[in-house]
Structures are given as C-alpha cells and as structure tokens.
Motif scaffolding. Structure first.
Motif, PDB file in Angstrom:
ATOM      1  N   LYS A   1       6.947 -11.676  -7.700  1.00 13.17           N
ATOM      2  CA  LYS A   1       7.970 -12.734  -7.678  1.00 13.17           C
ATOM      3  C   LYS A   1       8.310 -13.204  -9.089  1.00 13.17           C
ATOM      4  CE  LYS A   1       6.722 -14.517  -3.156  1.00 13.17           C
ATOM      5  NZ  LYS A   1       5.983 -15.566  -2.453  1.00 13.17           N
ATOM      6  N   GLN A   2       7.330 -13.160 -10.006  1.00 11.07           N
ATOM      7  CA  GLN A   2       7.542 -13.582 -11.391  1.00 11.07           C
ATOM      8  C   GLN A   2       8.102 -12.453 -12.263  1.00 11.07           C
ATOM      9  OE1 GLN A   2       3.782 -15.129 -12.775  1.00 11.07           O
ATOM     10  NE2 GLN A   2       3.602 -16.480 -11.008  1.00 11.07           N
ATOM     11  N   ASN A   3       8.493 -11.346 -11.649  1.00  6.30           N
ATOM     12  CA  ASN A   3       9.078 -10.192 -12.348  1.00  6.30           C
ATOM     13  C   ASN A   3       8.124  -9.540 -13.341  1.00  6.30           C
ATOM     14  OD1 ASN A   3      11.639 -10.379 -11.042  1.00  6.30           O
ATOM     15  ND2 ASN A   3      12.072 -12.142 -12.349  1.00  6.30           N
ATOM     16  N   VAL A   4       6.831  -9.568 -13.050  1.00  5.91           N
ATOM     17  CA  VAL A   4       5.849  -8.877 -13.877  1.00  5.91           C
ATOM     18  C   VAL A   4       5.864  -7.384 -13.542  1.00  5.91           C
ATOM     19  CG1 VAL A   4       3.362  -8.661 -14.347  1.00  5.91           C
ATOM     20  CG2 VAL A   4       4.411 -10.920 -14.131  1.00  5.91           C
ATOM     21  N   TRP A   5       6.119  -7.077 -12.265  1.00  2.00           N
ATOM     22  CA  TRP A   5       6.133  -5.701 -11.782  1.00  2.00           C
ATOM     23  C   TRP A   5       7.409  -5.403 -11.019  1.00  2.00           C
ATOM     24  CZ3 TRP A   5       1.984  -3.092 -13.459  1.00  2.00           C
ATOM     25  CH2 TRP A   5       0.787  -3.773 -13.672  1.00  2.00           C
ATOM     26  N   LEU A   6       7.882  -4.170 -11.135  1.00  9.70           N
ATOM     27  CA  LEU A   6       8.880  -3.619 -10.233  1.00  9.70           C
ATOM     28  C   LEU A   6       8.123  -2.712  -9.267  1.00  9.70           C
ATOM     29  CD1 LEU A   6      11.692  -2.563 -12.744  1.00  9.70           C
ATOM     30  CD2 LEU A   6      11.672  -4.566 -11.235  1.00  9.70           C
ATOM     31  N   THR A   7       8.683  -2.466  -8.101  1.00 11.25           N
ATOM     32  CA  THR A   7       8.039  -1.557  -7.156  1.00 11.25           C
ATOM     33  C   THR A   7       9.014  -0.465  -6.758  1.00 11.25           C
ATOM     34  OG1 THR A   7       8.695  -2.734  -5.141  1.00 11.25           O
ATOM     35  CG2 THR A   7       6.652  -3.438  -6.205  1.00 11.25           C
ATOM     36  N   CYS A   8       8.461   0.700  -6.448  1.00 12.73           N
ATOM     37  CA  CYS A   8       9.287   1.800  -5.942  1.00 12.73           C
ATOM     38  C   CYS A   8       8.428   2.716  -5.083  1.00 12.73           C
ATOM     39  CB  CYS A   8       9.949   2.573  -7.087  1.00 12.73           C
ATOM     40  SG  CYS A   8       8.861   3.623  -8.043  1.00 12.73           S
ATOM     41  N   GLU A   9       9.101   3.614  -4.394  1.00 14.09           N
ATOM     42  CA  GLU A   9       8.409   4.608  -3.584  1.00 14.09           C
ATOM     43  C   GLU A   9       7.631   5.549  -4.490  1.00 14.09           C
ATOM     44  OE1 GLU A   9       8.308   4.890  -0.200  1.00 14.09           O
ATOM     45  OE2 GLU A   9       9.436   3.007  -0.138  1.00 14.09           O
TER      46      GLU A   9
ATOM     47  N   CYS B   1       0.834  -1.194   0.000  1.00 14.29           N
ATOM     48  CA  CYS B   1       0.000   0.000   0.000  1.00 14.29           C
ATOM     49  C   CYS B   1       0.876   1.253   0.000  1.00 14.29           C
ATOM     50  CB  CYS B   1      -0.921   0.006   1.216  1.00 14.29           C
ATOM     51  SG  CYS B   1      -2.160   1.303   1.144  1.00 14.29           S
ATOM     52  N   GLY B   2       0.548   2.189  -0.910  1.00 12.08           N
ATOM     53  CA  GLY B   2       1.294   3.439  -1.008  1.00 12.08           C
ATOM     54  C   GLY B   2       2.511   3.368  -1.905  1.00 12.08           C
ATOM     55  N   ARG B   3       2.801   2.206  -2.470  1.00  6.80           N
ATOM     56  CA  ARG B   3       3.954   2.047  -3.365  1.00  6.80           C
ATOM     57  C   ARG B   3       3.482   2.014  -4.815  1.00  6.80           C
ATOM     58  NH1 ARG B   3       8.861   0.973  -1.372  1.00  6.80           N
ATOM     59  NH2 ARG B   3       9.498  -0.206  -3.200  1.00  6.80           N
ATOM     60  N   LEU B   4       4.412   2.265  -5.712  1.00 12.21           N
ATOM     61  CA  LEU B   4       4.120   2.212  -7.138  1.00 12.21           C
ATOM     62  C   LEU B   4       4.491   0.854  -7.706  1.00 12.21           C
ATOM     63  CD1 LEU B   4       5.507   5.644  -8.395  1.00 12.21           C
ATOM     64  CD2 LEU B   4       3.125   5.020  -8.000  1.00 12.21           C
TER      65      LEU B   4
ATOM     66  N   ALA C   1       2.369   0.409 -17.681  1.00 12.19           N
ATOM     67  CA  ALA C   1       1.518   0.995 -16.639  1.00 12.19           C
ATOM     68  C   ALA C   1       2.330   1.346 -15.401  1.00 12.19           C
ATOM     69  CB  ALA C   1       0.401   0.022 -16.252  1.00 12.19           C
ATOM     70  N   VAL C   2       1.902   2.414 -14.758  1.00 12.43           N
ATOM     71  CA  VAL C   2       2.389   2.800 -13.439  1.00 12.43           C
ATOM     72  C   VAL C   2       1.147   2.847 -12.558  1.00 12.43           C
ATOM     73  CG1 VAL C   2       3.522   4.575 -12.064  1.00 12.43           C
ATOM     74  CG2 VAL C   2       4.280   4.160 -14.416  1.00 12.43           C
ATOM     75  N   ILE C   3       1.133   2.015 -11.526  1.00 12.50           N
ATOM     76  CA  ILE C   3      -0.056   1.859 -10.681  1.00 12.50           C
ATOM     77  C   ILE C   3       0.307   2.160  -9.234  1.00 12.50           C
ATOM     78  CG2 ILE C   3      -1.752   0.191  -9.791  1.00 12.50           C
ATOM     79  CD1 ILE C   3      -1.537  -1.263 -12.490  1.00 12.50           C
ATOM     80  N   LEU C   4      -0.487   3.009  -8.603  1.00  8.13           N
ATOM     81  CA  LEU C   4      -0.331   3.253  -7.178  1.00  8.13           C
ATOM     82  C   LEU C   4      -1.215   2.265  -6.436  1.00  8.13           C
ATOM     83  CD1 LEU C   4       0.846   5.038  -4.893  1.00  8.13           C
ATOM     84  CD2 LEU C   4      -1.284   6.340  -5.016  1.00  8.13           C
ATOM     85  N   ILE C   5      -0.620   1.483  -5.538  1.00  2.00           N
ATOM     86  CA  ILE C   5      -1.386   0.534  -4.731  1.00  2.00           C
ATOM     87  C   ILE C   5      -2.072   1.313  -3.613  1.00  2.00           C
ATOM     88  CG2 ILE C   5      -1.282  -1.491  -3.217  1.00  2.00           C
ATOM     89  CD1 ILE C   5      -0.912  -2.101  -6.174  1.00  2.00           C
ATOM     90  N   CYS C   6      -3.396   1.280  -3.622  1.00  5.29           N
ATOM     91  CA  CYS C   6      -4.205   2.060  -2.677  1.00  5.29           C
ATOM     92  C   CYS C   6      -4.675   1.241  -1.480  1.00  5.29           C
ATOM     93  CB  CYS C   6      -5.409   2.654  -3.402  1.00  5.29           C
ATOM     94  SG  CYS C   6      -4.958   3.753  -4.759  1.00  5.29           S
ATOM     95  N   ALA C   7      -4.779  -0.059  -1.642  1.00  7.70           N
ATOM     96  CA  ALA C   7      -5.186  -0.954  -0.554  1.00  7.70           C
ATOM     97  C   ALA C   7      -4.536  -2.305  -0.807  1.00  7.70           C
ATOM     98  CB  ALA C   7      -6.702  -1.096  -0.509  1.00  7.70           C
ATOM     99  N   HIS C   8      -4.033  -2.920   0.257  1.00  5.88           N
ATOM    100  CA  HIS C   8      -3.390  -4.228   0.107  1.00  5.88           C
ATOM    101  C   HIS C   8      -3.365  -4.923   1.463  1.00  5.88           C
ATOM    102  CE1 HIS C   8       0.373  -6.680  -1.277  1.00  5.88           C
ATOM    103  NE2 HIS C   8      -0.751  -7.363  -1.403  1.00  5.88           N
TER     104      HIS C   8
END
Length: 187
Positions: free
Chosen positions: A143-151, A7-10, A25-32
């Motif tokens: 884990k399957q490298n579909v997404w990277l995450t960042c602040e 939550c709160g990460r991209l 796509a760049v997605i902000l996680i709003c709930a997790h």
C-alpha cells in the motif's frame, strides 16, 4: 490474488526502498496468510558459491555433472538455512506448493534428488535465507508503494541472468526501469 494473499506472485522492489538488502530485489512469495509472509529473492547470487560446491560441503555426492549455478541469498532471515525452489514435478514429503508449477522444499532429500539423475526436479535453484513479514506487514508495504507485484513465470524464476531479473519483472508490468522514480505518490 485469491483472498488477498500474494503466494506465487513476484514482488519487485521500488527504487528508493531504503533498505540495501532489498534494493532492486525480485522476490517470489512462497507462503502468505493472515499471520505472515515468506519469500525468496531470485536475483541475489552469492558470488563464489555454486550449488555443486555447497552440495560437496554438505557431503552430498552427485552422480551427475551439475551446472555451476550460483547459490542465491534468499533473504536476510536465517541465512544459514537452505531452501530449494523447484518445478512441481518433484514432490517430497515436506514440499510446499507455491504456484501452479513451482514448489519449495527445505529438506536434505531435495538436495540429494538434485544431485542424481533420477527423481530430480526439471529446474531448481538453491537459496540461503529468506525474506519474512509479520501479520499485515507485507500488505502495508505494498500500500505504501514499496513493492510492485506481478505474475511469476518460470523463465524469470529460474533464469541465470540475475542482473536482468529486476528490469524483466518490471517489463512484465509495462514499466521501463529507466523511467521509474524513487519518490512514491498517489494519483
């Protein structure tokens, strides 16, 4: 990443994601949590639909001149449902905190606040639809490298240069988009 939640990460889509709805796509996680994850795409403008036009269609009268910001396609789920991502200076009865200075509200009252000088959030974006994942699905995709995450940062979230957000998000990680390949692997 407290407790393993994002939550709160991209999320930054890797090349070759295999789903055109999420390409670059760049997605902000709003709930997790352990049951689900929900996020909004930040770089999918709906051409020809501005926030003032949508507010007019919803019969929300504006007392100020609103900038012609484009409405975003937040994701493929419930595309007729609206979400306002905004700075945390606005708090409605049903506002959900997303990050340190970012919140999410999905009620008419936030739309009315956006259209008036008093009580409006300092910065906001309006999205239709959302991206959703079931229990463990997002973690598996990472884990399957579909997404990277960042602040996340305010400039990336609320900036209007949507075509640059994917590259800017990768740049936060020190990744040059031109050198990023579509094949995933393990080192």
């Amino acid at each position: 990443m407290e407790g393993g939640f994002f939550c709160g990460r991209l999320l930054i889509a890797m090349p070759g994601i295999g789903d055109p709805r999420f390409e670059r796509a760049v997605i902000l996680i709003c709930a997790h949590d352990e049951e689900h994850a929900m996020g909004l795409a930040l770089n999918r403008p709906i051409e020809g639909l501005t926030v003032p036009q949508l507010l007019e269609k919803l019969d929300i009268r504006s007392t100020i001149t609103l900038p012609p910001d484009l409405v975003l396609m937040g994701g493929p789920v419930e595309r007729e449902r609206g979400f306002v991502l905004h700075t945390a200076d606005y708090k409605g009865e049903h506002t959900l905190g997303v990050g340190e200075d970012v919140a999410l509200t999905a009620t008419r009252e936030v739309l009315e606040a956006m259209a008036n000088q008093t009580g409006q959030p300092r910065r906001a974006l309006l999205a239709l639809g959302y991206a959703g994942w079931g229990a463990g699905q997002l973690e598996d995709e990472i884990k399957q490298n579909v997404w990277l995450t960042c602040e996340a940062d305010e400039a990336l979230i609320f900036g209007d240069r949507h075509e640059l957000k994917w590259g800017r998000a990768l740049g936060k990680l020190g990744v040059d988009p031109e050198r990023l390949g579509a094949a995933a692997g393990r080192a």
